[in-house]
Write a protein that holds these residues in place. Structure first.
Motif, PDB file in Angstrom:
ATOM      1  N   LEU A 171       0.825  -1.204   0.000  1.00 42.96           N
ATOM      2  CA  LEU A 171       0.000   0.000   0.000  1.00 42.96           C
ATOM      3  C   LEU A 171       0.858   1.251   0.000  1.00 42.96           C
ATOM      4  N   PHE A 184      -5.756   4.715  -0.317  1.00 45.07           N
ATOM      5  CA  PHE A 184      -4.558   3.899  -0.189  1.00 45.07           C
ATOM      6  C   PHE A 184      -4.350   3.123  -1.491  1.00 45.07           C
ATOM      7  N   ASN A 195      -9.209  -6.274   1.034  1.00 45.12           N
ATOM      8  CA  ASN A 195      -9.830  -5.895   2.300  1.00 45.12           C
ATOM      9  C   ASN A 195      -8.878  -5.007   3.088  1.00 45.12           C
ATOM     10  N   LEU A 196      -9.357  -3.852   3.514  1.00 38.16           N
ATOM     11  CA  LEU A 196      -8.588  -2.942   4.345  1.00 38.16           C
ATOM     12  C   LEU A 196      -9.101  -3.052   5.766  1.00 38.16           C
ATOM     13  N   SER A 197      -8.203  -3.302   6.704  1.00 43.72           N
ATOM     14  CA  SER A 197      -8.621  -3.434   8.097  1.00 43.72           C
ATOM     15  C   SER A 197      -7.836  -2.481   8.978  1.00 43.72           C
ATOM     16  N   GLU A 198      -8.473  -2.071  10.031  1.00 41.24           N
ATOM     17  CA  GLU A 198      -7.840  -1.214  11.037  1.00 41.24           C
ATOM     18  C   GLU A 198      -7.970  -1.936  12.372  1.00 41.24           C
ATOM     19  N   CYS A 206     -12.653  -3.769  -1.132  1.00 43.36           N
ATOM     20  CA  CYS A 206     -12.505  -3.116  -2.428  1.00 43.36           C
ATOM     21  C   CYS A 206     -12.286  -4.133  -3.534  1.00 43.36           C
TER      22      CYS A 206
END
Length: 208
Positions: A171, A184, A195-198, A206
């Motif tokens: 990223l 990003f 998949n974007l994870s926090e 996405c």
């Protein structure tokens, strides 16, 4: 000369076929006839007629058909799916219960039995794992009815093996931002879902 059924050379032999089957010497017309009775009598030169001999037969010249073929892994076989057995579901018409359905994949045969115009055939995990990554394969499905009439083989189901994980996504983007919806950017193969994870949450999914 020899004898056949007590009828000698020069004698007449009459055959009566019921159910409107008239063309005996030329073959029975194509189609299905249930419990057709054939009656035969022999008459000698003096006009003496034998007792009738009857034979009940079922004439079936209609081949069954394969109406659909579905593999449970779909159009793509992935690395998780080839770790277990696969199921191919077949719909048929005209094949009796307990007739054998054969699915051929990569030179190996897998079989199941018809029940109520359907069959499920199990493809072994080892058979799936033997398929080459990146290659496409066809399923060939065959079935016959109880008297040996064969359906036209179904070869219309194909799939591609993709057991290679995508490259690790690197990223880019800001490490510090005042945007509530930061972007990003990254590069990954087409069709991959990102998949974007926090922490333990998953705020972004996405598909690309």
């Amino acid at each position: 000369s020899g004898a056949a059924l007590g009828v000698y050379k020069g004698q007449s032999c009459s055959i009566t076929v019921l159910s409107d089957l008239t063309d005996v010497t030329g073959g029975i017309p194509a189609g299905d006839y249930v419990a057709t009775t054939i009656t035969a009598t022999a008459t000698d030169a003096a006009g003496n007629e034998s007792a009738a001999s009857t034979l009940t037969v079922v004439v079936d010249t209609t081949a069954p058909s394969i109406t659909s073929v579905t593999a449970d892994w779909g159009a793509l076989l992935n690395a998780t799916e080839d770790d277990s057995t696969g199921i191919v579901t077949i719909a048929t018409t005209g094949a009796e219960d307990n007739q054998t359905v054969t699915v051929t994949l990569n030179g190996a045969d897998y079989t199941g039995n018809v029940g109520s115009d359907a069959a499920s055939v199990t493809v072994s995990a080892s058979g799936l794992q033997a398929l080459a990554d990146g290659n496409s394969y066809d399923l060939t499905v065959n079935v016959s009815d109880a008297v040996g009439n064969a359906a036209t083989a179904d070869t219309g189901t194909s799939f591609t093996v993709d057991t290679t994980a995508p490259n690790t996504l690197t990223l880019a983007g800001p490490s510090l931002t005042n945007s509530a919806t930061p972007m990003f950017p990254g590069t990954v193969e087409a069709g991959t879902a990102v998949n974007l994870s926090e922490g333990s949450t998953l705020p972004g999914h996405c598909p690309l």
